[in-house]
Write a protein that holds these residues in place. Structure first.
Motif, short mmCIF file in Angstrom:
data_model
loop_
_atom_site.label_atom_id
_atom_site.label_comp_id
_atom_site.label_asym_id
_atom_site.label_seq_id
_atom_site.Cartn_x
_atom_site.Cartn_y
_atom_site.Cartn_z
N GLY A 120 0.81 -1.21 0.00
CA GLY A 120 0.00 0.00 0.00
C GLY A 120 0.85 1.26 0.00
N LEU A 121 1.98 1.24 0.71
CA LEU A 121 2.91 2.38 0.68
C LEU A 121 3.43 2.60 -0.73
CD1 LEU A 121 5.10 1.90 3.90
CD2 LEU A 121 3.43 3.72 3.47
N VAL A 122 3.76 1.50 -1.42
CA VAL A 122 4.30 1.60 -2.77
C VAL A 122 3.24 2.13 -3.74
CG1 VAL A 122 5.27 0.32 -4.72
CG2 VAL A 122 5.98 -0.23 -2.38
N SER A 123 2.02 1.61 -3.63
CA SER A 123 0.95 2.00 -4.57
C SER A 123 0.35 3.37 -4.25
CB SER A 123 -0.15 0.95 -4.57
OG SER A 123 -0.81 0.91 -3.31
N GLY A 124 0.52 3.84 -3.02
CA GLY A 124 -0.09 5.10 -2.60
C GLY A 124 -1.40 4.94 -1.89
N ASP A 125 -1.86 3.70 -1.69
CA ASP A 125 -3.11 3.45 -0.99
C ASP A 125 -2.97 3.61 0.52
OD1 ASP A 125 -4.45 2.92 -3.37
OD2 ASP A 125 -3.93 0.78 -3.30
N VAL A 126 -1.74 3.56 1.02
CA VAL A 126 -1.46 3.73 2.44
C VAL A 126 -0.48 4.87 2.62
CG1 VAL A 126 -0.44 2.67 4.51
CG2 VAL A 126 -1.87 1.29 2.97
N GLU A 127 -0.79 5.78 3.52
CA GLU A 127 0.11 6.90 3.81
C GLU A 127 0.99 6.56 5.01
OE1 GLU A 127 0.65 9.74 2.21
OE2 GLU A 127 -0.75 9.07 0.64
N PRO A 128 2.27 6.89 4.96
CA PRO A 128 3.15 6.61 6.10
C PRO A 128 2.80 7.52 7.28
CG PRO A 128 4.32 7.92 4.48
CD PRO A 128 3.00 7.56 3.86
N THR A 129 2.93 6.99 8.47
CA THR A 129 2.73 7.81 9.67
C THR A 129 4.05 8.42 10.13
OG1 THR A 129 2.91 5.77 10.98
CG2 THR A 129 0.71 6.55 10.46
N ALA A 130 5.14 7.97 9.53
CA ALA A 130 6.46 8.55 9.77
C ALA A 130 7.28 8.35 8.51
CB ALA A 130 7.15 7.89 10.96
N GLY A 131 8.26 9.22 8.29
CA GLY A 131 9.04 9.14 7.07
C GLY A 131 8.23 9.59 5.87
N ARG A 132 8.70 9.25 4.68
CA ARG A 132 7.98 9.68 3.48
C ARG A 132 8.20 8.69 2.33
NH1 ARG A 132 11.09 13.14 -0.16
NH2 ARG A 132 13.30 13.15 0.43
N VAL A 133 7.34 8.82 1.33
CA VAL A 133 7.42 8.00 0.12
C VAL A 133 7.60 8.94 -1.06
CG1 VAL A 133 6.25 6.32 -1.35
CG2 VAL A 133 5.95 6.22 1.13
N LYS A 134 8.62 8.67 -1.85
CA LYS A 134 8.91 9.51 -3.02
C LYS A 134 8.67 8.69 -4.28
CE LYS A 134 12.78 11.88 -5.29
NZ LYS A 134 14.26 12.08 -5.24
N ARG A 135 7.87 9.23 -5.21
CA ARG A 135 7.56 8.52 -6.45
C ARG A 135 8.07 9.29 -7.66
NH1 ARG A 135 3.28 7.92 -3.20
NH2 ARG A 135 2.74 5.77 -2.61
N GLY A 136 8.54 8.53 -8.66
CA GLY A 136 8.95 9.15 -9.91
C GLY A 136 7.78 9.77 -10.65
N LYS A 137 8.05 10.75 -11.48
CA LYS A 137 6.98 11.48 -12.16
C LYS A 137 6.22 10.62 -13.16
CE LYS A 137 9.27 15.98 -11.70
NZ LYS A 137 9.87 17.13 -12.41
N THR A 138 6.91 9.62 -13.73
CA THR A 138 6.26 8.81 -14.77
C THR A 138 5.71 7.49 -14.25
OG1 THR A 138 8.36 7.76 -15.36
CG2 THR A 138 7.78 9.79 -16.52
#
Length: 603
Positions: A330-348
């Motif tokens: 879910g963190l990878v797909s964006g369905d789950v938001e982290p409660t600490a730290g962050r998730v960075k995704r490429g533009k494409t």
């Protein structure tokens, strides 16, 4: 070897189909038989007839006098009014079943984490399956019939079940007939394979790998060769011979014959070409989890994760049910938001997820299969680079096992396996560049699994897979990670390393329980595993290893950036860059293993 059970001239038909016509076969002592074949060809019906659960329309089944037969059905038949204890051992006194080594082994192996006196009604599907298995296995049976025994079981439970069956009877005693799509289990347990097809049952000597070899030889010598089926089988044989863990050291088929058949079969995947295409589609940034953690109701389910997913990476995720695999995806797909730290995704980045639900098909239930596919596009390009090919909707569906008559069938009337295949096709046709597969093997037979694996071999993107099917996860991914106690850990040794780590963890927990009653002060004053000069040397080496790991991660990151910036037409240069990255990753894995060894000693 003594005969246990036999069938003579079995005939079975349904209103629209003859399933078996004059089939004769038998089970002898020492037989461990795996039954394979396409969905709908009669595997479960064969098991039911041999077990006495289904009366054939012709012929007969005979069982030697005194033989005790045990059956595991696919259906859940547990009584919700009973406890786990009552279900498994019934009214047997505790001293009786506790004094039975087999019963203790089964209960510890399958039910160790379940409430022994808790109600069956509150258990999950996987837990209920384990209770059903345990109930059967504590019995004293001469012949076991197992229909899809690995359904809903995780990798650990499947591994335990294979070991238990192999050690259940002395050599050349007892009999087993198992219907399953789990190819690792078939190869690990069975010494004979029956293929059900075209109203007959065809026997093959050996487990799944040996069956594939003999089937390829049969198809090659046949007057009418099923070209596509043969090619898929030869490719799978190449995998079994060259790549499958724990098979090349002890092959169960004739090595020379296998090598002759796969001499002209290329590597399963062209990793360099696929990764270069992935870079061109994704750029150098995919998804980075930067100290990302997830907590629910104040409890941290996933501890801070540092994971930089590369273009073209093919990763399998392992872990027990509830470990946090879905949270990680879910963190990878964006369905789950982290409660600490962050998730960075490429533009494409374009992520698609094949879930265990069939949501993609809901709006198409009344539409014929051909229309569902053709609405999206008139032609589709599959494959990578020089192997790319244009396919029409009909060709695409045919490649996934749909027959001409089924193309006009409404989606709602498809079988579970057909819906699963159609779901995967719809997702792939959206052309994602990051694909997440969550238990993709459900409801698929071995031939269809091979077809899907072949399709994924030419898919140029980043692939993340969660599956309890060990064969599938080893076949389609190049590396594995595990979630252990909320931490994401790389597994250089693959599934075998995961099973060792889990066994050690469970053993340590058992030891902690046994010693929990000892004096706390004595525990506090216990001396460390290392002392004096050894302790200082180990601490010094740990610090050096941590610096080396940090440096290697930096070098790997820089190398991946260089790969992304490299001339994509220079395949020789790309190959050299990939080799350099692989070398750095191997060194990192070795350093990480040493770090884990030392930190465990230091406590």
């Amino acid at each position: 070897m003594a005969h246990l059970l036999g069938a003579e001239a079995l005939h079975l038909e349904f209103p629209t189909k003859v399933v078996f016509d004059r089939v004769s076969l038998g089970i002898d002592e020492g037989d461990r038989i795996g039954v394979v074949g396409r969905n709908g060809d009669g595997k479960s019906s064969l098991l039911a007839m041999l077990a006495g659960r289904l009366e054939p329309d012709g012929g007969r089944v005979t069982v030697r006098g005194g033989i005790r037969v045990g059956v595991l059905d696919q259906a859940d038949t547990l009584d919700d009014t009973l406890t786990v204890h009552q279900t498994v051992v019934g009214d047997r006194p505790d001293h009786e079943w506790a004094g039975d080594p087999r019963a203790r082994d089964v209960i510890a192996g399958l039910l160790g984490d379940l409430p022994w006196d808790g109600p069956v009604a509150g258990l999950s599907g996987g837990q209920r399956r384990r209770v059903s298995l345990a109930t059967l296995l504590v019995g004293d049976h001469d012949v076991l019939f197992l229909d899809e025994p690995t359904n809903h079981l995780d990798v650990e439970a499947i591994s335990w079940l294979a070991a238990h069956i192999k050690g259940r009877w002395p050599a050349n005693q007892g009999g087993l007939l198992v219907v399953t799509h789990d190819r690792w289990f078939l190869d690990e347990v069975c010494n004979t394979t029956w293929e059900v097809h075209d109203r007959i049952v065809e026997p093959f000597e050996g487990g799944y790998a040996a069956y594939i070899l003999q089937r390829v030889e049969r198809d090659r010598q046949s007057a009418v060769i099923e070209q596509r089926r043969q090619n898929l089988a030869r490719k799978e044989l190449a995998w079994l011979r060259r790549g499958a863990p724990a098979r090349t050291s002890k092959p169960k088929f004739r090595i020379d014959a296998a090598n002759d058949l796969i001499a002209d079969v290329p590597e399963i995947r062209d990793a360099t070409e696929l990764r270069s295409l992935a870079v061109s589609r994704l750029g150098k940034d995919v998804v980075d989890l930067l100290d990302a953690a997830v907590a629910y109701d104040g409890r941290e389910v996933l501890h801070p994760v540092e994971w930089r997913i590369a273009p073209g990476e093919r990763t399998g995720i392992l872990g027990v049910n509830g470990a946090g695999k879905s949270t990680l995806l879910g963190l990878v797909s964006g369905d789950v938001e982290p409660t600490a730290g962050r998730v960075k995704r490429g533009k494409t980045v374009k992520v698609a997820t094949l879930t265990q639900r069939l949501d993609e098909l809901e709006e198409h239930l009344n539409d014929p299969v051909r229309i569902v596919i053709s609405r999206l596009r008139t032609t589709y390009t599959f494959g990578a680079g020089s192997k790319a090919q244009e396919l029409t909707p009909g060709q695409l569906l045919e490649s996934m096992g749909f027959q001409s008559a089924q193309l006009s069938t409404p989606v709602k009337d498809l079988s579970g396996g057909q819906k699963r295949r159609l779901q995967l096709l719809l997702i792939l046709l959206e052309q994602p560049n990051v694909l997440i597969l969550d238990e993709p093997t459900n409801d698929l037979d071995t031939d269809m699994l091979a077809a899907i694996e072949d399709l994924l071999d030419s898919w140029p993107g980043t692939l993340l897979v969660v599956s309890h099917d060990r064969y599938f996860i080893e076949r389609v991914t190049d590396q594995q990670y595990a979630i252990l106690d909320g931490h994401l850990r790389h597994l250089p040794g693959g599934v075998d390393e995961y099973l060792r780590l889990r066994a050690r963890s469970l053993s340590e927990r058992d030891e902690t329980k046994r010693t929990s009653g000892t004096d706390a002060a004595a525990s506090a004053s216990a001396s460390p595993a290392l002392s004096g000069a050894e302790l200082r040397a180990a601490q010094k080496e740990v610090s050096a290893l941590e610096r080396r790991l940090e440096k290697l991660e930096s070098q790997i990151g820089a190398a991946r950036v260089a790969l992304a910036d490299h001339d994509q037409s220079d395949y020789v240069g790309l190959g050299a860059e990939m080799a350099r990255i692989t070398g750095l990753e191997n060194e990192r894995d070795a350093v990480e293993e040493r770090w884990f060894e030392l930190t465990e000693q230091l406590g």
